[in-house]
Design an enzyme around this catalytic site. Structure first.
Site, PDB file in Angstrom:
ATOM      1  N   TYR A  12     -13.243  -4.102  11.590  1.00 21.79           N
ATOM      2  CA  TYR A  12     -11.883  -3.663  11.242  1.00 21.79           C
ATOM      3  C   TYR A  12     -10.985  -3.679  12.487  1.00 21.79           C
ATOM      4  CZ  TYR A  12      -8.406   0.123  10.447  1.00 21.79           C
ATOM      5  OH  TYR A  12      -7.268   0.899  10.396  1.00 21.79           O
ATOM      6  N   GLY A  45       0.826  -1.218   0.000  1.00 17.01           N
ATOM      7  CA  GLY A  45       0.000   0.000   0.000  1.00 17.01           C
ATOM      8  C   GLY A  45       0.852   1.256   0.000  1.00 17.01           C
TER       9      GLY A  45
HETATM   10  N1  LIG Z   1      -5.932   6.784   8.096  1.00 16.57           N
HETATM   11  C1  LIG Z   1      -6.051   6.598   9.405  1.00 16.57           C
HETATM   12  O1  LIG Z   1      -6.548   7.485  10.146  1.00 16.57           O
HETATM   13  C2  LIG Z   1      -5.582   5.310  10.022  1.00 16.57           C
HETATM   14  C3  LIG Z   1      -5.746   5.159  11.416  1.00 16.57           C
HETATM   15  C4  LIG Z   1      -5.270   3.990  12.006  1.00 16.57           C
HETATM   16  C5  LIG Z   1      -4.647   3.018  11.240  1.00 16.57           C
HETATM   17  N2  LIG Z   1      -4.539   3.192   9.882  1.00 16.57           N
HETATM   18  C6  LIG Z   1      -3.866   2.134   9.119  1.00 16.57           C
HETATM   19  O2  LIG Z   1      -2.857   2.722   8.316  1.00 16.57           O
HETATM   20  C7  LIG Z   1      -2.662   1.943   7.125  1.00 16.57           C
HETATM   21  C8  LIG Z   1      -2.757   2.842   5.903  1.00 16.57           C
HETATM   22  O3  LIG Z   1      -4.052   3.411   5.908  1.00 16.57           O
HETATM   23  P1  LIG Z   1      -4.472   4.626   4.986  1.00 16.57           P
HETATM   24  O4  LIG Z   1      -5.402   5.453   5.770  1.00 16.57           O
HETATM   25  O5  LIG Z   1      -3.288   5.234   4.337  1.00 16.57           O
HETATM   26  O6  LIG Z   1      -5.360   3.825   3.915  1.00 16.57           O
HETATM   27  P2  LIG Z   1      -5.616   4.107   2.376  1.00 16.57           P
HETATM   28  O7  LIG Z   1      -5.684   5.552   2.131  1.00 16.57           O
HETATM   29  O8  LIG Z   1      -6.766   3.264   1.981  1.00 16.57           O
HETATM   30  O9  LIG Z   1      -4.281   3.496   1.742  1.00 16.57           O
HETATM   31  C9  LIG Z   1      -4.055   3.630   0.405  1.00 16.57           C
HETATM   32  C10 LIG Z   1      -3.034   2.611  -0.015  1.00 16.57           C
HETATM   33  O10 LIG Z   1      -3.548   1.294   0.228  1.00 16.57           O
HETATM   34  C11 LIG Z   1      -3.695   0.621  -1.012  1.00 16.57           C
HETATM   35  N3  LIG Z   1      -4.911  -0.174  -1.008  1.00 16.57           N
HETATM   36  C12 LIG Z   1      -6.162   0.227  -0.732  1.00 16.57           C
HETATM   37  N4  LIG Z   1      -7.031  -0.789  -0.867  1.00 16.57           N
HETATM   38  C13 LIG Z   1      -6.299  -1.868  -1.231  1.00 16.57           C
HETATM   39  C14 LIG Z   1      -6.620  -3.205  -1.534  1.00 16.57           C
HETATM   40  N5  LIG Z   1      -7.862  -3.666  -1.483  1.00 16.57           N
HETATM   41  N6  LIG Z   1      -5.609  -4.037  -1.884  1.00 16.57           N
HETATM   42  C15 LIG Z   1      -4.345  -3.593  -1.941  1.00 16.57           C
HETATM   43  N7  LIG Z   1      -3.969  -2.337  -1.680  1.00 16.57           N
HETATM   44  C16 LIG Z   1      -4.942  -1.474  -1.325  1.00 16.57           C
HETATM   45  C17 LIG Z   1      -3.767   1.727  -2.037  1.00 16.57           C
HETATM   46  O11 LIG Z   1      -3.350   1.233  -3.289  1.00 16.57           O
HETATM   47  P3  LIG Z   1      -4.122   1.510  -4.685  1.00 16.57           P
HETATM   48  O12 LIG Z   1      -5.221   2.477  -4.423  1.00 16.57           O
HETATM   49  O13 LIG Z   1      -3.041   2.057  -5.554  1.00 16.57           O
HETATM   50  O14 LIG Z   1      -4.577   0.179  -5.077  1.00 16.57           O
HETATM   51  C18 LIG Z   1      -2.783   2.711  -1.471  1.00 16.57           C
HETATM   52  O15 LIG Z   1      -1.462   2.305  -1.739  1.00 16.57           O
HETATM   53  C19 LIG Z   1      -3.720   0.843   7.185  1.00 16.57           C
HETATM   54  O16 LIG Z   1      -3.148  -0.320   7.738  1.00 16.57           O
HETATM   55  C20 LIG Z   1      -4.755   1.395   8.140  1.00 16.57           C
HETATM   56  O17 LIG Z   1      -5.499   0.381   8.748  1.00 16.57           O
HETATM   57  C21 LIG Z   1      -4.994   4.304   9.268  1.00 16.57           C
END
Ligand SMILES: NC(=O)c1ccc[n+]([C@@H]2O[C@H](COP(=O)([O-])OP(=O)(O)OC[C@H]3O[C@@H](n4cnc5c(N)ncnc54)[C@H](OP(=O)(O)O)[C@@H]3O)[C@@H](O)[C@H]2O)c1
Length: 302
Positions: free
Chosen positions: A166, A10
């Protein structure tokens, strides 16, 4: 800083992209993943240009598919014979009670099973590195989980609430990681809490994804932006977990959004739960580990 070889799932958007930017800027050899090859190749190219690091490349991964995880692992074996850091960042916060083509509840597949499988398949490469680390991106949401569904591990029973399922899957992942740290002391297993950030994952959340009580607060939550910070700031704990020199030799630890070692929830340290999650997970993954990873990849990597 010693240059390392890293795989970051990701890495094409959200917190992962910001993590990739820092790691690429530090000169590490970095493979990022995402679903779309066209987008992923473009992101990797931009990162190479922006950071003057030619060692940034892309491989595809759909994190809800264990077949895709296996294919990613196979391709990684074709790219490197050593992995210093595996950063399991990609995850999904599912909106409805859905099951993957392989029969797993989507949050469970995306937030837990896929990154355990990927780690297992890549262990031989990690073991070739002098001080390997596995970083699983966690969430402070695990602190709200009061019970683990050992009898309903695949989250079949309703009611389904996105954020609850989740957080449950992320908690399983943390319990498993702590057990792994005891099983394999040569590898540093680190959970990294990014805090909160405005990303694709969080902006797509709706009131129905929250537990009932929190739903009432949803309009206020939206108004103040959920307290969300920038993805760049949220990348700090992952970067620290992947590169922090002071963490050398440490394992089974949880990093706060500021990159400090802190306690996770009391439930996450319960040894009997860790063991049960270890067993249940391994049973579910059995069919996907039918080939010994090392011999399988040796015979498929020529
Ligand atoms: N954002 C928050 O507030 C938050 C809080 C706590 C924990 N987290 C954790 O932090 C991590 C990153 O979260 P984020 O907020 O950056 O999420 P995000 O915006 O959904 O992350 C985007 C990235 O994940 C990839 N991705 C999305 N869906 C996917 C799928 N089905 N299969 C493979 N790749 C996928 C996207 O790739 P493409 O779109 O290029 O396919 C992109 O590289 C996660 O583990 C999340 O649980 C986030």
């Amino acid at each position: 800083m010693q240059k390392k070889t890293m795989l970051l799932t990701g890495g094409t958007g959200g917190i992962g992209l910001e993590t990739a930017r820092v790691l690429a800027g530090q000169g590490h050899t970095l493979i990022i993943t995402g679903r779309s090859p066209a987008k992923g190749e473009a992101v990797a190219r931009t990162l190479r240009e922006q950071t003057q690091n030619g060692q940034v490349s892309f491989l595809p991964l759909e994190v809800t598919s264990l077949a895709s995880v296996r294919e990613l692992a196979r391709q990684v074996y074709g790219r490197t014979d050593r992995l210093d850091v595996l950063l399991n960042n990609a995850a999904v916060l599912e909106k409805s009670h859905r099951f993957t083509a392989e029969g797993f509840e989507t949050d469970l597949a995306a937030c837990h099973l896929s990154n355990v499988l990927l780690t297992r398949l890549l262990l031989p490469l990690l073991e070739n590195a002098p001080g390997p680390r596995v970083v699983n991106v966690s969430t402070s949401g695990h602190r709200f989980v009061r019970q683990v569904r050992l009898e309903d591990f695949n989250y079949q029973k309703p009611p389904y609430v996105g954020l609850v399922a989740y957080a449950h899957a992320k908690t399983l992942n943390l319990l498993y990681l702590y057990h792994w740290a005891k099983e394999l002391p040569r590898v540093g297993f680190i959970a990294a809490d990014p805090g909160s950030a405005l990303t694709g994952m969080t902006t797509s959340m709706q009131a129905k994804d929250f537990p009932l009580l929190m739903r009432l607060l949803f309009p206020v939550f939206k108004l103040v932006g959920g307290g969300f910070g920038s993805p760049g700031k949220a990348a700090l704990s992952s970067v620290m977990a992947a590169t922090g020199g002071e963490l050398t030799g440490r394992s089974g630890i949880y990093l706060s959004p500021k990159g400090k070692v802190v306690k996770s929830s009391p439930l996450s340290y319960r040894q009997s739960l860790q063991e049960a999650v270890w067993r249940n997970t391994n049973t579910l993954l059995e069919p996907f580990l039918h080939d010994n990873p090392l011999t399988y990849y040796e015979s498929h990597s020529n």
